[in-house]
Design a protein around this motif. Structure first.
Motif, PDB file in Angstrom:
ATOM      1  N   LEU A  96      -9.853   8.281   2.134  1.00  0.00           N
ATOM      2  CA  LEU A  96     -10.369   7.146   2.890  1.00  0.00           C
ATOM      3  C   LEU A  96     -10.580   7.580   4.319  1.00  0.00           C
ATOM      4  O   LEU A  96      -9.704   8.165   4.942  1.00  0.00           O
ATOM      5  N   GLU A 150      -6.541   0.042   3.075  1.00  0.00           N
ATOM      6  CA  GLU A 150      -5.833   1.052   2.299  1.00  0.00           C
ATOM      7  C   GLU A 150      -5.453   0.518   0.919  1.00  0.00           C
ATOM      8  O   GLU A 150      -5.598   1.219  -0.087  1.00  0.00           O
ATOM      9  N   SER A 165     -10.816   5.548  -5.530  1.00  0.00           N
ATOM     10  CA  SER A 165      -9.478   5.777  -4.990  1.00  0.00           C
ATOM     11  C   SER A 165      -8.993   7.201  -5.125  1.00  0.00           C
ATOM     12  O   SER A 165      -7.927   7.531  -4.613  1.00  0.00           O
ATOM     13  N   HIS A 185      -8.485   0.353  -1.180  1.00  0.00           N
ATOM     14  CA  HIS A 185      -8.889   1.715  -1.526  1.00  0.00           C
ATOM     15  C   HIS A 185      -8.081   2.277  -2.686  1.00  0.00           C
ATOM     16  O   HIS A 185      -8.628   2.892  -3.602  1.00  0.00           O
ATOM     17  N   ALA A 218       0.837  -1.203   0.000  1.00  0.00           N
ATOM     18  CA  ALA A 218       0.000   0.000   0.000  1.00  0.00           C
ATOM     19  C   ALA A 218       0.870   1.251   0.000  1.00  0.00           C
ATOM     20  O   ALA A 218       0.517   2.259  -0.634  1.00  0.00           O
ATOM     21  N   ASP A 252      -8.976   0.980   9.662  1.00  0.00           N
ATOM     22  CA  ASP A 252      -8.802  -0.288   8.929  1.00  0.00           C
ATOM     23  C   ASP A 252      -9.162  -1.409   9.880  1.00  0.00           C
ATOM     24  O   ASP A 252      -8.340  -1.950  10.587  1.00  0.00           O
TER      25      ASP A 252
END
Length: 504
Positions: A499, A146, A495, A149, A117, A503
């Motif tokens: 976000l 993440e 994306s 996303h 990520a 998580d």
């Protein structure tokens, strides 16, 4: 050609490795065998070679793809060096429409918890918010919220062993090409974390319950409004908060992707108590006794705790030390193969002495000496081979009937030619020991019978014994199965939007 009629421009980038945080080994940049430009298209020639449909469907811009044999954590320097080059190459490209991000998903980097990520965030910052990104992964990878996303399309293998690895990569690329052609933009993604962390050897799709659970993925992906569906088992031998099972379903219908992601998550959770090893298991002594007593040959035994293709250092000598002491194994009337142990000095000695010479060598435990030190043994040089991509040089040293494969650098032995290239006949052997978990397809086909030895190492099958302390709890098998997990789908925004939320 106008922008309206030109082919879409698609870049290719990615770094892949399975990294055990329980192995003292470290992985440097050269181990990724980085490929650039046309080398990358050659790697994927099955569906991106000259003349293929997908090759002609886009203007391809390969940046850098590096894939390493599983091992210990990548060094911070290695990750920085390779990541910087990817970013530099992407920054020099013309304006892109799409990017294929080909990774494994279980890369641990010193000082980072979610390396894939982190890299994808840098890629996104470089190529811009409007580029569609398709991520393809191993089902033993980890999908943090993440990572999901930052990816617009995301998928993984549906088979373990991974006989569908090329099919999966092609699907990820085709999804990207078709999405760009459709002009529909970003799909929705429903992400469900599942508090289960199991080794691949307990979740093989060869047997139930994984076979039945994964069969549902095809049905989920075929539902109206769904583009793709996937279940990740996660990577069991890294101690990071992201490590756990996950489902992600991608599509345009919110109700459909939500329902299918939750359906797959429930199926995986409900199967939890039934997941078991893909083969009979036992201690090393138990598996050796069974092999010696068996009339079925070759009898394969997995030395599972130091499996180099799961992230083991590959040089744990614990099993080999005990085999060398076992006179039934070294009996000259029996043919036994052990694959393998790294020992650069031992290889040098054998090469200098030549085939047929008697040598005394010391090998192993240069990296992982936690369980046993280096082993010293005397035997006859049976064969020598130069030029292997992983091992570089391989030698076979015969101690009575025990043929020990010693390598300059560690190497997995998954194919029949890995043995026959060394003048060994695995089909005619009594017992074959391989540093592996479940047997890869060619080995599985060769084995008249097999067992998995629960041996120590960086990928010990006894996860509780390893001592995870950073994973999210409660989690099976670390906690009693008396809790109700939250298996509702988290809808992930496009994306190019921020976000929000944890998580979890």
């Amino acid at each position: 050609m106008s922008d309206a009629t030109r082919l879409p421009r698609i870049a290719i980038a990615g770094l892949g490795i399975e990294s055990s945080t329980f192995s003292p080994a470290r992985t440097e940049a050269p181990a990724f065998h980085p490929m650039r430009g046309g080398e990358i298209l050659d790697r994927y020639a099955a569906f991106l070679g000259e003349g293929t449909e997908l090759r002609g469907a886009a203007e391809w811009h390969p940046a850098l793809v590096g894939k390493s044999l599983p091992g210990g954590a990548a060094t911070a320097e290695a990750f920085q060096t390779l990541s910087d080059e990817i970013i530099e190459r992407l920054a020099a490209m013309p304006e892109l429409d799409g990017l294929w991000y080909d990774i494994h998903g279980a890369m641990t980097v010193e000082g980072l918890d979610d390396a894939e990520a982190v890299l994808l965030a840098r890629i996104r910052e470089t190529v811009g918010p409007d580029v569609l990104i398709s991520t393809t992964m191993d089902l033993h990878g980890n999908v943090s919220r993440e990572l999901a996303h930052l990816s617009d399309l995301i998928t993984c293998y549906r088979m373990a062993p991974h006989e569908d690895h090329l099919e999966t990569k092609e699907r990820g690329v085709r999804n990207l090409v078709e999405r760009l052609a459709s002009g529909k933009g970003r799909p929705l993604k429903a992400w469900v974390p599942i508090p289960v962390l199991l080794p691949g050897e307990k979740t093989s799709t060869r047997i139930e319950p994984a076979k039945g659970v994964y069969a549902q993925v095809h049905d989920a992906a075929a539902q109206p409004g769904v583009l793709d569906a996937a279940i990740w088992v996660g990577y069991a031998w890294a101690d990071e908060p992201r490590n756990r099972a996950v489902t992600v379903v991608t599509g345009d219908d919110e109700a459909a992707v939500t329902a299918q992601a939750e359906r797959l998550a429930r199926a995986f959770w409900q199967a939890g108590p039934d997941f078991d090893f893909v083969a009979p298991v036992g201690t090393l002594d138990e598996t050796v006794a069974a092999a010696l007593a068996s009339a079925k040959h070759p009898f394969f035994i997995s030395d599972s705790g130091d499996n180099p293709t799961a992230g083991g250092a590959g040089d744990v000598t614990w099993t080999l030390a005990r085999l060398l002491e076992n006179r039934e194994i070294t009996d000259a009337g029996r043919t036994v193969i052990y694959a393998s142990i790294p020992g650069p000095a031992a290889v040098e000695t054998a090469v200098a002495a030549g085939v047929g010479a008697t040598v005394t060598v010391t090998a192993g435990a240069a990296v992982d000496d936690v369980h046993e030190g280096p082993v010293t043994f005397t035997g006859v040089v049976h064969s020598i081979r130069h030029g292997d991509r992983d091992a570089e040089i391989e030698v076979v040293i015969r101690v009575g009937g025990l043929h020990v494969i010693v390598t300059k650098l560690r190497k997995p032995y998954h194919h029949e030619h890995d043995f026959t290239d060394l003048d060994l006949a695995p089909r005619a052997a009594d017992i074959v020991f391989v540093k592996i978990g479940y047997l890869e397809p060619e080995l599985y086909e060769m084995a008249a019978d097999w067992m998995m030895a629960l041996t120590p190492g960086g990928v010990d099958q006894d996860l509780v014994r390893l001592g995870h302390h950073r994973i999210r709890r409660p989690m099976l098998p670390f906690d009693a199965p008396d809790f109700e997990p939250d298996l509702h789908a988290r809808l992930i925004p496009a994306s190019n939007l921020p976000l929000t939320g944890a998580d979890e």
